[in-house]
Scaffold this motif. Structure first.
Motif, PDB file in Angstrom:
ATOM      1  N   GLY A 554       0.560  -0.829  -0.018  1.00 51.57           N
ATOM      2  CA  GLY A 554      -0.055   0.181  -0.042  1.00 51.57           C
ATOM      3  C   GLY A 554       1.083   1.146   0.281  1.00 51.57           C
ATOM      4  O   GLY A 554       0.433   1.688  -0.398  1.00 51.57           O
ATOM      5  N   PHE A 555       1.884   1.303   0.253  1.00 49.83           N
ATOM      6  CA  PHE A 555       3.138   1.673   1.253  1.00 49.83           C
ATOM      7  C   PHE A 555       3.312   2.762  -0.402  1.00 49.83           C
ATOM      8  O   PHE A 555       3.342   3.726  -1.319  1.00 49.83           O
ATOM      9  CB  PHE A 555       3.978   2.112   1.650  1.00 49.83           C
ATOM     10  CG  PHE A 555       5.188   0.828   0.786  1.00 49.83           C
ATOM     11  CD1 PHE A 555       5.864   1.432  -0.254  1.00 49.83           C
ATOM     12  CD2 PHE A 555       5.147  -0.097   1.155  1.00 49.83           C
ATOM     13  CE1 PHE A 555       7.373   0.611  -1.101  1.00 49.83           C
ATOM     14  CE2 PHE A 555       5.857  -0.916  -0.032  1.00 49.83           C
ATOM     15  CZ  PHE A 555       6.603  -0.682  -0.817  1.00 49.83           C
ATOM     16  N   LEU A 556       3.028   2.570  -1.977  1.00 55.42           N
ATOM     17  CA  LEU A 556       3.718   2.542  -3.013  1.00 55.42           C
ATOM     18  C   LEU A 556       2.443   3.726  -3.479  1.00 55.42           C
ATOM     19  O   LEU A 556       3.231   4.256  -4.593  1.00 55.42           O
ATOM     20  CB  LEU A 556       3.001   1.492  -4.111  1.00 55.42           C
ATOM     21  CG  LEU A 556       4.820   0.634  -3.906  1.00 55.42           C
ATOM     22  CD1 LEU A 556       4.771  -0.712  -5.139  1.00 55.42           C
ATOM     23  CD2 LEU A 556       6.366   1.169  -3.905  1.00 55.42           C
ATOM     24  N   GLU A 557       1.428   3.552  -3.074  1.00 46.86           N
ATOM     25  CA  GLU A 557      -0.008   4.666  -3.888  1.00 46.86           C
ATOM     26  C   GLU A 557       0.584   5.942  -2.864  1.00 46.86           C
ATOM     27  O   GLU A 557       0.178   7.017  -3.780  1.00 46.86           O
ATOM     28  CB  GLU A 557      -1.098   4.227  -2.809  1.00 46.86           C
ATOM     29  CG  GLU A 557      -2.417   2.533  -3.369  1.00 46.86           C
ATOM     30  CD  GLU A 557      -2.800   3.431  -3.724  1.00 46.86           C
ATOM     31  OE1 GLU A 557      -3.407   4.326  -3.416  1.00 46.86           O
ATOM     32  OE2 GLU A 557      -4.261   2.130  -3.172  1.00 46.86           O
ATOM     33  N   LEU A 558       1.720   6.202  -1.603  1.00 46.08           N
ATOM     34  CA  LEU A 558       2.373   7.153  -1.519  1.00 46.08           C
ATOM     35  C   LEU A 558       3.205   7.879  -2.889  1.00 46.08           C
ATOM     36  O   LEU A 558       3.438   9.111  -3.349  1.00 46.08           O
ATOM     37  CB  LEU A 558       3.365   7.279  -0.173  1.00 46.08           C
ATOM     38  CG  LEU A 558       2.495   6.858   0.797  1.00 46.08           C
ATOM     39  CD1 LEU A 558       3.101   6.773   1.584  1.00 46.08           C
ATOM     40  CD2 LEU A 558       1.666   8.382   1.381  1.00 46.08           C
ATOM     41  N   VAL A 559       3.673   7.071  -3.598  1.00 46.09           N
ATOM     42  CA  VAL A 559       4.108   7.014  -4.834  1.00 46.09           C
ATOM     43  C   VAL A 559       3.304   7.830  -6.140  1.00 46.09           C
ATOM     44  O   VAL A 559       3.782   8.752  -6.995  1.00 46.09           O
ATOM     45  CB  VAL A 559       5.096   5.951  -4.862  1.00 46.09           C
ATOM     46  CG1 VAL A 559       6.220   6.874  -6.321  1.00 46.09           C
ATOM     47  CG2 VAL A 559       6.328   5.692  -4.174  1.00 46.09           C
ATOM     48  N   ARG A 560       2.799   6.617  -6.119  1.00 44.08           N
ATOM     49  CA  ARG A 560       1.822   7.109  -7.535  1.00 44.08           C
ATOM     50  C   ARG A 560       1.051   7.840  -7.412  1.00 44.08           C
ATOM     51  O   ARG A 560       0.357   8.939  -8.414  1.00 44.08           O
ATOM     52  CB  ARG A 560       1.120   5.810  -6.924  1.00 44.08           C
ATOM     53  CG  ARG A 560       0.726   5.258  -9.123  1.00 44.08           C
ATOM     54  CD  ARG A 560       0.195   3.968  -9.664  1.00 44.08           C
ATOM     55  NE  ARG A 560      -1.134   3.519  -8.372  1.00 44.08           N
ATOM     56  CZ  ARG A 560      -1.065   2.348  -6.922  1.00 44.08           C
ATOM     57  NH1 ARG A 560       0.319   2.279  -7.003  1.00 44.08           N
ATOM     58  NH2 ARG A 560      -2.249   2.212  -6.523  1.00 44.08           N
ATOM     59  N   GLY A 562       1.686  11.022  -5.889  1.00 43.29           N
ATOM     60  CA  GLY A 562       2.195  11.999  -6.066  1.00 43.29           C
ATOM     61  C   GLY A 562       2.696  12.395  -4.899  1.00 43.29           C
ATOM     62  O   GLY A 562       3.271  14.225  -4.873  1.00 43.29           O
ATOM     63  N   VAL A 563       3.292  12.091  -3.288  1.00 43.28           N
ATOM     64  CA  VAL A 563       2.855  12.384  -2.306  1.00 43.28           C
ATOM     65  C   VAL A 563       4.245  11.966  -2.087  1.00 43.28           C
ATOM     66  O   VAL A 563       4.889  13.242  -1.639  1.00 43.28           O
ATOM     67  CB  VAL A 563       2.190  11.492  -1.276  1.00 43.28           C
ATOM     68  CG1 VAL A 563       1.912  12.068   0.233  1.00 43.28           C
ATOM     69  CG2 VAL A 563       0.383  12.336  -1.700  1.00 43.28           C
ATOM     70  N   CYS A 564       4.821  11.337  -2.100  1.00 42.72           N
ATOM     71  CA  CYS A 564       6.247  11.024  -2.067  1.00 42.72           C
ATOM     72  C   CYS A 564       7.066  10.645  -3.348  1.00 42.72           C
ATOM     73  O   CYS A 564       6.395   9.741  -4.844  1.00 42.72           O
ATOM     74  CB  CYS A 564       6.678   9.613  -1.444  1.00 42.72           C
ATOM     75  SG  CYS A 564       5.659   9.371   0.870  1.00 42.72           S
ATOM     76  N   SER A 565       8.595  11.205  -2.999  1.00 44.95           N
ATOM     77  CA  SER A 565       8.789   9.839  -4.913  1.00 44.95           C
ATOM     78  C   SER A 565       9.866   8.675  -4.136  1.00 44.95           C
ATOM     79  O   SER A 565       9.423   8.495  -3.932  1.00 44.95           O
ATOM     80  CB  SER A 565      10.393  11.542  -4.373  1.00 44.95           C
ATOM     81  OG  SER A 565      11.373  10.838  -3.356  1.00 44.95           O
ATOM     82  N   GLU A 715       3.421  18.393  -7.674  1.00 46.12           N
ATOM     83  CA  GLU A 715       3.271  19.503  -8.259  1.00 46.12           C
ATOM     84  C   GLU A 715       3.890  20.211  -6.484  1.00 46.12           C
ATOM     85  O   GLU A 715       4.661  21.015  -6.370  1.00 46.12           O
ATOM     86  CB  GLU A 715       2.549  20.989  -8.515  1.00 46.12           C
ATOM     87  CG  GLU A 715       2.945  20.273 -10.328  1.00 46.12           C
ATOM     88  CD  GLU A 715       1.904  20.678 -10.972  1.00 46.12           C
ATOM     89  OE1 GLU A 715       0.423  21.525 -10.896  1.00 46.12           O
ATOM     90  OE2 GLU A 715       2.369  20.723 -12.138  1.00 46.12           O
ATOM     91  N   ARG A 716       2.533  20.005  -5.680  1.00 46.48           N
ATOM     92  CA  ARG A 716       2.928  20.086  -4.532  1.00 46.48           C
ATOM     93  C   ARG A 716       3.893  19.819  -3.273  1.00 46.48           C
ATOM     94  O   ARG A 716       4.474  20.722  -2.192  1.00 46.48           O
ATOM     95  CB  ARG A 716       0.927  20.179  -3.912  1.00 46.48           C
ATOM     96  CG  ARG A 716       1.168  20.876  -2.272  1.00 46.48           C
ATOM     97  CD  ARG A 716      -0.453  21.673  -1.672  1.00 46.48           C
ATOM     98  NE  ARG A 716      -0.153  21.867  -0.156  1.00 46.48           N
ATOM     99  CZ  ARG A 716       0.039  23.036  -0.059  1.00 46.48           C
ATOM    100  NH1 ARG A 716       0.426  24.083  -1.340  1.00 46.48           N
ATOM    101  NH2 ARG A 716       0.192  24.230   1.108  1.00 46.48           N
ATOM    102  N   TYR A 717       3.943  18.347  -4.182  1.00 47.77           N
ATOM    103  CA  TYR A 717       4.984  17.246  -2.613  1.00 47.77           C
ATOM    104  C   TYR A 717       6.165  17.747  -3.421  1.00 47.77           C
ATOM    105  O   TYR A 717       6.900  17.663  -2.604  1.00 47.77           O
ATOM    106  CB  TYR A 717       4.249  16.934  -1.943  1.00 47.77           C
ATOM    107  CG  TYR A 717       3.097  16.896  -1.304  1.00 47.77           C
ATOM    108  CD1 TYR A 717       3.314  17.569   0.131  1.00 47.77           C
ATOM    109  CD2 TYR A 717       2.104  16.549  -1.789  1.00 47.77           C
ATOM    110  CE1 TYR A 717       2.161  18.399   0.301  1.00 47.77           C
ATOM    111  CE2 TYR A 717       0.347  16.995  -1.667  1.00 47.77           C
ATOM    112  CZ  TYR A 717       1.148  18.151   0.393  1.00 47.77           C
ATOM    113  OH  TYR A 717      -0.202  18.319   1.249  1.00 47.77           O
ATOM    114  N   GLY A 718       6.090  17.414  -4.551  1.00 44.73           N
ATOM    115  CA  GLY A 718       7.270  17.157  -5.478  1.00 44.73           C
ATOM    116  C   GLY A 718       8.427  16.144  -5.051  1.00 44.73           C
ATOM    117  O   GLY A 718       9.770  16.261  -4.589  1.00 44.73           O
ATOM    118  N   GLY A 719       7.862  15.739  -3.658  1.00 46.64           N
ATOM    119  CA  GLY A 719       8.669  14.389  -3.374  1.00 46.64           C
ATOM    120  C   GLY A 719       9.621  14.472  -1.745  1.00 46.64           C
ATOM    121  O   GLY A 719      10.273  14.405  -1.702  1.00 46.64           O
ATOM    122  N   SER A 720       8.780  16.048  -1.646  1.00 44.60           N
ATOM    123  CA  SER A 720      10.018  16.974  -0.192  1.00 44.60           C
ATOM    124  C   SER A 720       8.198  16.960   1.000  1.00 44.60           C
ATOM    125  O   SER A 720       7.354  16.974   0.464  1.00 44.60           O
ATOM    126  CB  SER A 720      10.301  17.845  -0.711  1.00 44.60           C
ATOM    127  OG  SER A 720       9.710  18.906  -0.979  1.00 44.60           O
TER     128      SER A 720
END
Length: 799
Positions: A554-560, A562-565, A715-720
């Protein structure tokens, strides 16, 4: 000889296996008067024919019996995979441009016969036609029809006429059916069966009755009944070995009208009906682009087209956008079919609908994406913004569990329709108020969920939180367009707050002796403390485990979303632990379990036996995780797996009918049910989610990134992490019927939000009263900057 009596003794019935090799309907979803027939196929039989809606099953199965008049009887359908069989069965795709299939059956011994059957729903009649071609000297061919009208097997009245078969549903006065018209009336169905060349012999009987038993066991046609009541079966000896069978349907239990439909459908040749059926799908596919990722591979191209058609076929037509999760009853051969209750996956989950939406969006079928979004808001959303776990087609609650990702996803859908296609509130059947309702629900209730995406456990889930964050950021974008800046500030503030706390709630720093790549995300935490070592008892029989030892993807949804890089260190640690714990290398490539200790699958105590709710199952491999992983790998400079190879693996999980399953078998070696490592099981095939995932990965490979990702979130989080917000020092207290917020902020704006009221003031000294129910969450957001590029600080409390 015809018996004067009417058999009524009723044996119990079950549905059929969830292992479907074919699924079909006419592709006429935009017609004013579309075909109302759907059907599925398993090896050796037509199963669960649906009418007048996709969720209403009426025929448990239709199959054939070959006899020689001397005691030999071979049936094309095998009730269970662990039963002995003398017939080799096969169902294969007969076209890549239509949901068209060919079924063959032949003996495993030295007898010489072969049966070939093709199927097509009639575009102009509520009928299903079967083209029957039997080769074999000295044999008789019989059709056996096992009805389950109006979605349960009891209370049918069957009639065997000299040259036709009929059955009507007889609703008991005390019945409480779950399938209703929009006016609240029960849906009672009639069925008629006709043959272009007639029948030499017909009978009605009850299931396991004396006539049926004699026919199936020895081919005897010495006796017959012209009527039966209860859990009935019908059978007829075909007068020709090359003929067309027609099954017609009608409402109001009118079996004579149904027979008239069947006979009218036979006025057209099967070849003409087949051609019109194929044309309906060919016309749809003509409008669907093909990604480069599948163009050069005939198998991938055919699988892509089939996946697109399966998703479209799963739409209800009667309620545009209402796509069901799967036209199947998982492990149906162990599911009682006698009572008028809801069965299987024939319902609408907002989560599964979101998965289909993303695929429709990817292929450019914008109208289907719009229909799905409008359906969610019109039929599934409640006044307070809640969406139930799943619903009947008409929006009535089936299962009412709170799953926060399902409440958040519609806002992502609505924002992407606006952003990508210019479809805004002026055109849509929904308005900003729909967005506000569900977003307020999420902001006031999340990130905790009563059930995560596997519908089993409460707590703090990375996949749920990812959807909630994405939904709130998308809602904020829509709020700005709707000139609702207070809502936009509140939603962005809550999303920022949750992003800042992701690892605190979801990622363990301590790990365990088994998992040492810390920090890493766990499946779920009960109290938002991933280091407390809380023991969790799986709700499906998977045992009790330390939450830190329960992995899922489920953590991969954070990437997919756009929340995490993709290269975030905690994400990379989680990938390593996830792969080490629940990845399986199949003959087709890598696959993954849902989570550590999953018990939702065939039995572990009798390996391969159908799952039942007795806590003795073992979850198997879910193919769509291979697709999710492919989308993740696209974002890595040095991928662990080639996304193109994962697309091939996902396609290889399909069966001979190109149907993509929910689960595939996870073990090598023999088992009593002949499941094959890497091949589909009896869970649910085809699964719309898996088909949507295949389509989405194909387009993501072309794009070089996941096409699902909302740009506004990335765009808001950009992995950071979000930027530091202004100072906020406030106290939240109960003040009669209100909540009072007092204190100070150096932010430019301050918003106080409850589910009852939103107040927006300038920054500085704060003294705000806001309506709040007893026990409500009060969220205070201080913001600096101009929307949408604001920095936020959040304080919340329950009063």
């Amino acid at each position: 000889m015809t018996s004067e009596s009417t058999p009524t003794a009723t044996a119990d019935a079950t549905w059929t296996v969830g292992e479907k090799y074919g699924f079909g309907t006419v592709c006429d979803h935009d017609d004013a008067d579309p075909s109302r027939v759907w059907y599925t196929l398993t090896e050796g039989a037509v199963t669960e024919i649906r009418f007048p809606r996709i969720d209403l099953m009426n025929v448990r199965e239709l199959d054939f019996l070959v006899t020689d008049g001397e005691g030999y009887a071979a049936r094309t359908f095998r009730e269970r995979r662990d039963l002995p069989t003398a017939v080799e069965r096969e169902t294969t795709a007969a076209s890549e441009d239509a949901l068209l299939f060919r079924q063959t059956a032949r003996p495993t011994d030295d007898r010489d016969w072969e049966l070939t059957v093709e199927h097509a729903a009639h575009p102009d009649e509520d009928a299903l036609l079967l083209d029957v071609d039997f080769a074999g000297e000295g044999y008789d061919l019989h059709v056996v029809v096992d009805p389950a009208l109006s979605c349960h097997a009891d209370h049918d009245v069957a009639h065997a006429d000299a040259d036709a078969l009929r059955v009507a549903h007889e609703q008991p006065e005390d019945a409480d059916p779950v399938f209703l018209t929009e006016d609240g009336d029960p849906i009672d169905v009639g069925l008629g069966v006709a043959s272009a060349d007639g029948f030499e012999w017909t009978t009605a009987d009850v299931r396991e009755g004396d006539v049926e038993t004699a026919l199936l066991e020895s081919g005897s046609t010495d006796e017959r009944y012209d009527e039966a009541r209860g859990n009935v079966v019908l059978a007829g000896t075909l007068a020709s070995h090359e003929t067309t069978l027609s099954l017609g349907f009608a409402e109001d239990s009118d079996d004579e009208a149904a027979l008239a439909v069947a006979e009218t459908a036979l006025d057209d040749t099967f070849e003409d009906v087949r051609a019109a059926y194929v044309d309906s799908w060919d016309a749809y596919l003509d409008e669907i682009p093909v990604p480069d990722s599948v163009k050069g591979d005939d198998d991938l191209l055919a699988q892509y087209k089939t996946a697109v058609m399966v998703m479209k076929a799963a739409d209800s037509k009667a309620f545009p956008g209402a796509g069901i999760a799967s036209p199947s009853v998982p492990w149906g051969d162990a599911v009682d079919a006698n009572d008028p209750v809801d069965y299987g996956y024939n319902y609408v989950w907002p989560r599964d609908l979101y998965q289909a939406y993303t695929a429709f969006d990817a292929i450019g079928d914008t109208q289907s994406a719009i229909d799905a979004t409008e359906y969610v808001y019109e039929y599934q959303q409640r006044e307070d913004g809640f969406l139930p776990q799943n619903t009947f087609l008409d929006g009535r609650t089936r299962w009412g569990g709170e799953q926060m990702d399902e409440i958040a996803f519609p806002q992502v859908m609505a924002q992407q329709l606006k952003e990508r296609h210019g479809y805004d509130f002026e055109e849509a059947a929904y308005g900003y108020e729909n967005v506000r309702r569900s977003s307020d629900y999420v902001a006031a209730t999340g990130p905790h969920t009563q059930q995560e995406r596997w519908e089993e456990e409460p707590g703090y889930s990375p996949s749920t939180t990812a959807a909630e964050i994405a939904g709130l950021v998308c809602a904020a974008d829509l709020a700005i367009d709707a000139d609702e800046p207070a809502d936009a500030i509140a939603y962005l503030g809550v999303a920022d707050h949750w992003v800042a706390n992701l690892e605190d709630w979801h990622a363990t720093e301590t790990g365990t002796a088994k998992h040492t790549n810390t920090p890493y995300y766990v499946r779920i935490t009960g109290r938002g403390n991933p280091d407390d070592g809380e023991l969790r008892t799986h709700n499906n029989g998977g045992g009790m485990l330390d939450e830190r030892n329960i992995m899922d993807g489920g953590f991969l949804e954070l990437v997919r979303l756009g929340v995490c890089s993709a290269d975030d260190p905690t994400i990379r640690n989680s990938v390593a632990e996830y792969d080490d714990d629940i990845m399986v290398e199949t003959p087709h490539g890598p696959g993954w379990y849902r989570y550590t200790g999953d018990g939702y699958g065939e039995k572990r105590v009798q390996p391969g036996a159908p799952w039942q709710p007795d806590m003795t199952g073992k979850g198997r491999i879910w193919p769509f995780f291979t697709g999710e992983r492919g989308e993740y790998e696209l974002l890595l400079d040095d991928p662990d797996f080639a996304p193109e190879a994962l697309l091939e693996t996902l396609g290889d999980f399909a069966n001979d009918g190109r149907m993509l399953p929910e689960q595939v078998w996870d073990e090598s070696g023999e088992n009593d049910f002949d499941w094959t490592f890497g091949e589909g099981t009896s869970s649910a095939t085809p699964l719309s989610w898996t088909n949507g995932q295949f389509v989405r990965l194909a387009w993501s490979i072309d794009a070089g990134e996941p096409v699902e990702t909302p740009a506004v979130v990335r765009e808001r989080y950009g992995g950071s992490a979000p930027a530091d917000g202004p100072e906020l020092d406030v106290k939240i207290e109960r003040d009669g019927d209100d909540a009072r917020v007092t204190g100070h902020t150096d932010g430019e704006d301050l918003v106080v939000k409850t589910r009852s009221e939103t107040v927006h003031i300038d920054g500085g000294d704060v003294d705000v009263a806001v309506a709040a129910d007893e026990g409500a969450r009060v969220t205070v957001v201080a913001a600096s900057g101009d929307l949408p590029d604001i920095a936020t600080t959040v304080v919340d409390d329950t009063v």
